[in-house]
Design a protein around this motif. Structure first.
Motif, mmCIF file in Angstrom:
data_model
loop_
_atom_site.group_PDB
_atom_site.id
_atom_site.type_symbol
_atom_site.label_atom_id
_atom_site.label_comp_id
_atom_site.label_asym_id
_atom_site.label_seq_id
_atom_site.Cartn_x
_atom_site.Cartn_y
_atom_site.Cartn_z
ATOM 1 N N ALA A 65 11.945 -0.489 24.263
ATOM 2 C CA ALA A 65 12.406 -1.850 23.968
ATOM 3 C C ALA A 65 11.363 -2.602 23.140
ATOM 4 N N GLY A 66 10.098 -2.407 23.449
ATOM 5 C CA GLY A 66 9.031 -3.040 22.669
ATOM 6 C C GLY A 66 9.021 -2.547 21.227
ATOM 7 N N LEU A 67 9.205 -1.244 21.040
ATOM 8 C CA LEU A 67 9.248 -0.688 19.689
ATOM 9 C C LEU A 67 10.453 -1.220 18.919
ATOM 10 N N GLN A 68 11.579 -1.365 19.604
ATOM 11 C CA GLN A 68 12.768 -1.889 18.946
ATOM 12 C C GLN A 68 12.587 -3.360 18.567
ATOM 13 N N GLN A 69 11.823 -4.103 19.359
ATOM 14 C CA GLN A 69 11.528 -5.496 19.005
ATOM 15 C C GLN A 69 10.708 -5.553 17.721
ATOM 16 N N ILE A 70 9.762 -4.626 17.583
ATOM 17 C CA ILE A 70 8.962 -4.579 16.355
ATOM 18 C C ILE A 70 9.857 -4.269 15.159
ATOM 19 N N LEU A 71 10.768 -3.302 15.322
ATOM 20 C CA LEU A 71 11.694 -2.978 14.228
ATOM 21 C C LEU A 71 12.557 -4.185 13.856
ATOM 22 N N ALA A 72 13.054 -4.892 14.856
ATOM 23 C CA ALA A 72 13.896 -6.058 14.596
ATOM 24 C C ALA A 72 13.109 -7.143 13.861
ATOM 25 N N PRO A 110 0.825 -1.197 0.000
ATOM 26 C CA PRO A 110 0.000 0.000 0.000
ATOM 27 C C PRO A 110 0.863 1.252 0.000
ATOM 28 N N PRO A 111 0.296 2.382 -0.469
ATOM 29 C CA PRO A 111 1.079 3.614 -0.455
ATOM 30 C C PRO A 111 1.612 3.882 0.940
ATOM 31 N N GLY A 112 2.878 4.172 1.046
ATOM 32 C CA GLY A 112 3.489 4.371 2.359
ATOM 33 C C GLY A 112 3.853 3.043 2.965
ATOM 34 N N GLY A 113 2.880 2.220 3.184
ATOM 35 C CA GLY A 113 3.032 0.850 3.644
ATOM 36 C C GLY A 113 4.059 0.639 4.728
ATOM 37 N N GLU A 114 4.872 -0.371 4.505
ATOM 38 C CA GLU A 114 5.849 -0.812 5.505
ATOM 39 C C GLU A 114 6.882 0.264 5.816
ATOM 40 N N ARG A 115 7.359 0.958 4.783
ATOM 41 C CA ARG A 115 8.366 1.998 5.032
ATOM 42 C C ARG A 115 7.814 3.094 5.927
ATOM 43 N N GLU A 116 6.589 3.496 5.647
ATOM 44 C CA GLU A 116 5.984 4.550 6.458
ATOM 45 C C GLU A 116 5.818 4.082 7.902
ATOM 46 N N ALA A 117 5.423 2.836 8.078
ATOM 47 C CA ALA A 117 5.263 2.289 9.427
ATOM 48 C C ALA A 117 6.598 2.279 10.166
ATOM 49 N N VAL A 118 7.663 1.879 9.468
ATOM 50 C CA VAL A 118 8.993 1.852 10.084
ATOM 51 C C VAL A 118 9.423 3.270 10.451
#
Length: 118
Positions: A85-92, A46-54
């Motif tokens: 730490a939770g946000l970093q787990q999502i990024l990982a 989707p437009p933006g999609g994963e990159r925008e979420a990251v």
């Protein structure tokens, strides 16, 4: 997601506003709203999609780091660090999923690190 049903004939122009339909990914009475994607997303998602979420995750991590740097209460700092730490787990997890989808194996990752890469 199925489009909204048309309004009954006696209900006037009916249907949700085109702006709402554009936000929901549907088309209003006159087709897609201004700025709406022309159809289903292509291979990039989707437009933006994963990159925008990251990007949003990284902005949140940066904001929490700024909060930690000015917060005097150790208990609040500890709570903020747990959130970070939770946000970093999502990024990982997202990075691992992306690497898996393009065929990067643990061996390739190891070789890249051994050669001084990211």
């Amino acid at each position: 997601m199925p489009p909204f049903p048309a309004a009954p004939p006696d209900a006037g122009p009916g249907g949700p506003p085109p702006e709402l339909m554009a936000l929901l990914g549907g088309a209003g009475p006159g087709g897609p709203g201004p700025g709406a994607p022309p159809g289903p997303a292509g291979p990039g998602g989707p437009p933006g999609g994963e990159r925008e979420a990251v990007n949003y995750l990284r902005q949140a991590i940066d904001a929490i780091q700024q909060y930690i740097s000015v917060e005097p209460d150790d208990i609040d700092v500890q709570a903020a660090m747990k959130v970070m730490a939770g946000l970093q787990q999502i990024l990982a997890k997202d990075q691992k999923d992306m690497e898996t989808s393009v065929g990067i194996t643990p061996q390739v990752r190891f070789m890249r690190k051994a050669q001084g890469g990211p």
